[in-house]
Design an enzyme around this catalytic site. Sequence first.
Site, PDB file in Angstrom:
ATOM      1  N   MET A 190     -42.924 -44.417 -27.028  1.00  0.00           N
ATOM      2  CA  MET A 190     -41.466 -44.462 -27.000  1.00  0.00           C
ATOM      3  C   MET A 190     -40.903 -44.227 -25.602  1.00  0.00           C
ATOM      4  SD  MET A 190     -39.768 -45.396 -29.547  1.00  0.00           S
ATOM      5  CE  MET A 190     -40.352 -44.828 -31.128  1.00  0.00           C
ATOM      6  N   PHE A 206     -47.535 -37.912 -30.882  1.00  0.00           N
ATOM      7  CA  PHE A 206     -48.042 -39.049 -30.104  1.00  0.00           C
ATOM      8  C   PHE A 206     -47.029 -40.181 -29.990  1.00  0.00           C
ATOM      9  CE2 PHE A 206     -49.089 -42.880 -32.501  1.00  0.00           C
ATOM     10  CZ  PHE A 206     -48.887 -42.478 -33.805  1.00  0.00           C
ATOM     11  N   LYS A 207     -45.991 -40.176 -30.820  1.00  0.00           N
ATOM     12  CA  LYS A 207     -44.984 -41.237 -30.741  1.00  0.00           C
ATOM     13  C   LYS A 207     -44.341 -41.311 -29.349  1.00  0.00           C
ATOM     14  CE  LYS A 207     -45.069 -42.271 -35.266  1.00  0.00           C
ATOM     15  NZ  LYS A 207     -45.911 -41.242 -35.895  1.00  0.00           N
ATOM     16  N   ASP A 208     -44.326 -40.172 -28.628  1.00  0.00           N
ATOM     17  CA  ASP A 208     -43.748 -40.171 -27.279  1.00  0.00           C
ATOM     18  C   ASP A 208     -44.504 -41.108 -26.333  1.00  0.00           C
ATOM     19  OD1 ASP A 208     -41.696 -38.226 -27.692  1.00  0.00           O
ATOM     20  OD2 ASP A 208     -43.178 -36.618 -27.493  1.00  0.00           O
TER      21      ASP A 208
END
Length: 465
Positions: free
Chosen positions: A116, A111-113
Amino acid sequence: MKYISTRGASAPVGFTEALLAGLAPDGGLYAPRSWPRLTHAEIAAFANAPYAQVAADIFAIFAGDEIPYDVLHELCTEAYATFSHAAVAPLKQLAPGRFMLELFHGPTLAFKDVAMQMLGRLYDHALARQDRSLTIVCATSGDTGGAAVEAFAGRASARIVALFPEGRISDVQRRFMTTATAANVRAVAVAGDFDDCQAILKQMFADQTFARAVDLSAVNSINFARIVAQSVYYFTAAASLGAPDRPVSFVVPTGNFGDAYAGFAAKTMGLPIERILVATNGNDIMARALETGHYRRGEAVATQSPAMDIQVASNFERLFFEASGRDGAATAAAFTSFTSTGSLVIPPEMLASMRELFSGVAISEAQTVRSMLATLSMTGELVDPHTAVALAGLSTAWPEPQAAPLITLSTAHAAKFPEAVLAATGVTPTAPRASLALADRPERFDRLPADVEAVKAYVREFAAT
Ligand SMILES: *Cc1c(COP(=O)(O)O)cnc(C)c1O
């Protein structure tokens, strides 16, 4: 919109400055000076809107007049076009009243995408006009580093150093950082755990001469723009299940408390969220804090869900600030003392206000394994260990159906943790396109001791190239 520090001793700044600085100069985290509130009609309109449009609408509120709407819309459209699912964050039903929000369809399968991919583009936009290039140092528990490398590789606006705890992350997580070939990327294995990496980063910021010399910037979840990006899927998921007319509850696998705090942000902006359950692995500082009122650092233990092997949940400072009635002096005193003692007692009335929305649950390694297996047998879904922690939390805390639909955040693709998933279920997850080629590419990284001076020297040398 202006942003103030949770420690009350920094001047308010605009969106772009909060975005590029990450941490406030007084050591606090940025929060909006006042929370915006969306109307009933605005939230209802998110139900069938394209994800990128909802993201642009929400960013527009926080960026104010600093970035024109059409630019934001273009950046969001580009950012979410890198996802392999047309819905970007699709909602899947697991059982009556129970849903899973898939946040792992981006380039690095976690989920960091979601945040980011926006941050990389926002930095480029902001810095192209300032003609500057920053040094991003990123402390990662595994997924932020890969997502940041993917988002910033080859961009003119920044060079990036990803600090990861050596031997504490999965091979796939590591390879997303170490196989990057762009000249503006460095991956560094630190001989320590994630908390060491995060402490080094905070010390680098505290040394303002150093921070200025290398134009230091942080994209960790302390960066408020990430919180904005992550609040978006709370809105899209809830609206697609009938919000704002119908309240919903969320279960969030938690490490640094960034994702859970994004839920608090969505609620404060008017989304009817009934409860947020924060589920931790054995690194249970947040679960313990919400249960006992004692926020106390322990020794980080390595688990199957390494992105949550964190004992200092940085974003908790933001919740504390809000619960204190936005008392910067009290927050500064509490967290300055926490840095040296590793312990903080939450005053009872503040704890009560936190508990109006949040509850916590800690999940063991054995429960995580059982959760992966049970999810597969009851739904056919192969989930990653972080998602499994959340689903185990759900069945522990809410075994019976509730009035509000329960949405569990699924934060990583099972193929990012193939060993753990195979060991638990006997099934090897199929790797989507993003990770297929990784295993064949050469790795490139440096090793450093968990020592701030060594890391500073390394960063200084890189920034001079
Ligand atoms: C980072 C991460 C988490 C924890 O998110 P926080 O915002 O740090 O609480 C959970 N699951 C995965 C897969 C992650 O990468």
